[in-house]
Write an enzyme that holds these catalytic residues in place. Sequence first.
Site, mmCIF file in Angstrom:
data_model
loop_
_atom_site.group_PDB
_atom_site.id
_atom_site.type_symbol
_atom_site.label_atom_id
_atom_site.label_comp_id
_atom_site.label_asym_id
_atom_site.label_seq_id
_atom_site.Cartn_x
_atom_site.Cartn_y
_atom_site.Cartn_z
ATOM 1 N N TYR A 188 47.166 123.611 135.228
ATOM 2 C CA TYR A 188 47.755 122.472 136.086
ATOM 3 C C TYR A 188 47.982 123.349 137.013
ATOM 4 O O TYR A 188 48.034 123.177 138.688
ATOM 5 C CB TYR A 188 49.443 122.631 135.697
ATOM 6 C CG TYR A 188 50.317 121.912 136.672
ATOM 7 C CD1 TYR A 188 50.368 121.088 137.427
ATOM 8 C CD2 TYR A 188 51.462 122.477 137.234
ATOM 9 C CE1 TYR A 188 50.950 120.975 137.997
ATOM 10 C CE2 TYR A 188 52.016 122.518 138.209
ATOM 11 C CZ TYR A 188 51.903 121.198 138.434
ATOM 12 O OH TYR A 188 52.732 121.154 140.167
HETATM 13 N N1 NAD Z 1 58.814 118.068 140.403
HETATM 14 C C1 NAD Z 1 58.194 119.290 141.235
HETATM 15 O O1 NAD Z 1 59.124 120.108 139.926
HETATM 16 C C2 NAD Z 1 57.499 119.823 141.334
HETATM 17 C C3 NAD Z 1 57.689 121.017 141.582
HETATM 18 C C4 NAD Z 1 56.218 121.747 142.105
HETATM 19 C C5 NAD Z 1 54.802 120.093 142.285
HETATM 20 N N2 NAD Z 1 55.102 119.339 142.870
HETATM 21 C C6 NAD Z 1 53.929 118.600 142.805
HETATM 22 O O2 NAD Z 1 54.928 117.150 143.004
HETATM 23 C C7 NAD Z 1 53.798 116.400 143.124
HETATM 24 C C8 NAD Z 1 54.523 115.981 142.577
HETATM 25 O O3 NAD Z 1 55.230 115.261 141.419
HETATM 26 P P1 NAD Z 1 56.557 114.711 140.153
HETATM 27 O O4 NAD Z 1 57.504 115.731 140.303
HETATM 28 O O5 NAD Z 1 57.235 113.193 141.710
HETATM 29 O O6 NAD Z 1 55.089 114.342 139.566
HETATM 30 P P2 NAD Z 1 55.807 112.305 138.839
HETATM 31 O O7 NAD Z 1 55.445 112.397 138.066
HETATM 32 O O8 NAD Z 1 57.038 112.155 138.935
HETATM 33 O O9 NAD Z 1 55.159 112.478 140.186
HETATM 34 C C9 NAD Z 1 53.683 111.334 140.036
HETATM 35 C C10 NAD Z 1 53.791 109.889 140.496
HETATM 36 O O10 NAD Z 1 51.829 110.021 141.069
HETATM 37 C C11 NAD Z 1 51.020 109.235 139.899
HETATM 38 N N3 NAD Z 1 50.277 109.202 139.627
HETATM 39 C C12 NAD Z 1 49.469 109.819 138.753
HETATM 40 N N4 NAD Z 1 47.870 110.392 138.745
HETATM 41 C C13 NAD Z 1 47.610 109.081 139.730
HETATM 42 C C14 NAD Z 1 46.537 108.355 139.854
HETATM 43 N N5 NAD Z 1 45.282 109.371 139.113
HETATM 44 N N6 NAD Z 1 46.214 107.458 140.952
HETATM 45 C C15 NAD Z 1 47.765 106.982 141.447
HETATM 46 N N7 NAD Z 1 48.779 106.884 140.890
HETATM 47 C C16 NAD Z 1 48.659 108.459 139.741
HETATM 48 C C17 NAD Z 1 52.547 108.627 138.709
HETATM 49 O O11 NAD Z 1 52.673 107.345 138.346
HETATM 50 C C18 NAD Z 1 53.539 108.964 139.249
HETATM 51 O O12 NAD Z 1 54.336 108.227 139.922
HETATM 52 C C19 NAD Z 1 53.163 116.858 142.221
HETATM 53 O O13 NAD Z 1 51.628 116.801 142.980
HETATM 54 C C20 NAD Z 1 52.886 117.820 141.222
HETATM 55 O O14 NAD Z 1 52.156 118.526 141.120
HETATM 56 C C21 NAD Z 1 56.380 118.900 142.039
#
Ligand code: NAD
Length: 335
Positions: free
Chosen positions: A141
């Site tokens: 990841y």
């Molecule tokens: N939540 C955290 O703690 C955290 C920390 C560091 C980085 N991030 C980054 O933030 C971003 C969002 O994370 P999150 O926690 O909100 O995740 P999440 O799983 O809640 O949201 C991701 C969204 O992306 C959509 N998705 C995934 N693949 C897709 C595709 N191919 N086409 C269209 N939609 C797609 C999913 O349906 C989902 O709604 C990510 O890039 C993640 O790497 C999150």
Amino acid sequence: MKILVTGGAGYIGSLIAGALDKAGHEPVILDSLRGGRREFAERYPFYQGDIADESLLDRLFEGEGPLDGAVHCAALTIVPESVANPGEYYEENVVKTLSLFSSLQKHQCRRILLSGSASVYGNSRDAVLSEDGIPCPGSPYARTKLMQEFLLEDLCLAPGEGGIRGITLRYFNPLGAAEDLSSGPWRRGGSHLIARLLNHGPESPFVLTGTDFPTRDGTGLRDYFHAADLARAHVLLLESFDSITAETGYAVMNAGSGRGVTVKEFIDAFERVSGRRIDYRTGPARPGDVAGGYAHTGRLRALTGWEPRHSLEDAIESALLWEITSPLLLKAQLS
Ligand SMILES: NC(=O)c1ccc[n+]([C@@H]2O[C@H](COP(=O)([O-])OP(=O)(O)OC[C@H]3O[C@@H](n4cnc5c(N)ncnc54)[C@H](O)[C@@H]3O)[C@@H](O)[C@H]2O)c1
């Protein structure tokens, strides 16, 4: 500004869309609903489908007209899943991101703000994690998140690449829900510290793993901050995007509280805020666990004037309130 938010049905993307709306901007959501929640996405113009579906992107730009920028949140985000299925993670997070960026370029959407992750620091031994440090991602990841960064940076630096400019914002540990509790983390359970504390009980006792790290109290060091503060940072970055990227075309910066909290201190804060006592036992660190660290946030602060408005206690309170209110907001059972 009219801004595309990929993954806008997910946890962080939905908060960013809400923060943009609140600041007078117009979010447009692109999400496959592979994860995330339809309820979050449908508040704004919503295109359901894959970020790599070029014809959908064509339809989106035809329907919405020119967009001022894009925040790219869509990704698969579960570390153990990425260890089990690395190929899927490279396909979803890297290959599809390349396709998305090509579509954005094609439609002259030239400001790209990427959801980065502090997981790229991975096994670094430093306590204060600075953007200038050498990334050391420890999982598939984390490696896909770093490859997204490289991809964006190289597109921005290439001469004649259609003038794309980019910012990667590396999130540390966002916690809690939108200030008005309109959206928040949609997954129940999981291995995050807050989820383990929320779910702890006789059937799932809490085990604090790792007590002899070189930190204040021997437990791991993290950087938790309110997810609403993270969402606001995106708005500020988009509003200052052109000046930030004017010289170099690309910038990377951290988002966190800038203050480390140990796991033990976090449990104490959780007990204070919730009024619940956490009976836990301690255990050895899990293989691969590191002492951890916290964000150097000087760059984000200097370039945007951003400051976190919320304390750790506020963020924990928000997570607790969301735990109570979200089943009423979300129509179906939370998964
Ligand atoms: N939540 C955290 O703690 C955290 C920390 C560091 C980085 N991030 C980054 O933030 C971003 C969002 O994370 P999150 O926690 O909100 O995740 P999440 O799983 O809640 O949201 C991701 C969204 O992306 C959509 N998705 C995934 N693949 C897709 C595709 N191919 N086409 C269209 N939609 C797609 C999913 O349906 C989902 O709604 C990510 O890039 C993640 O790497 C999150």
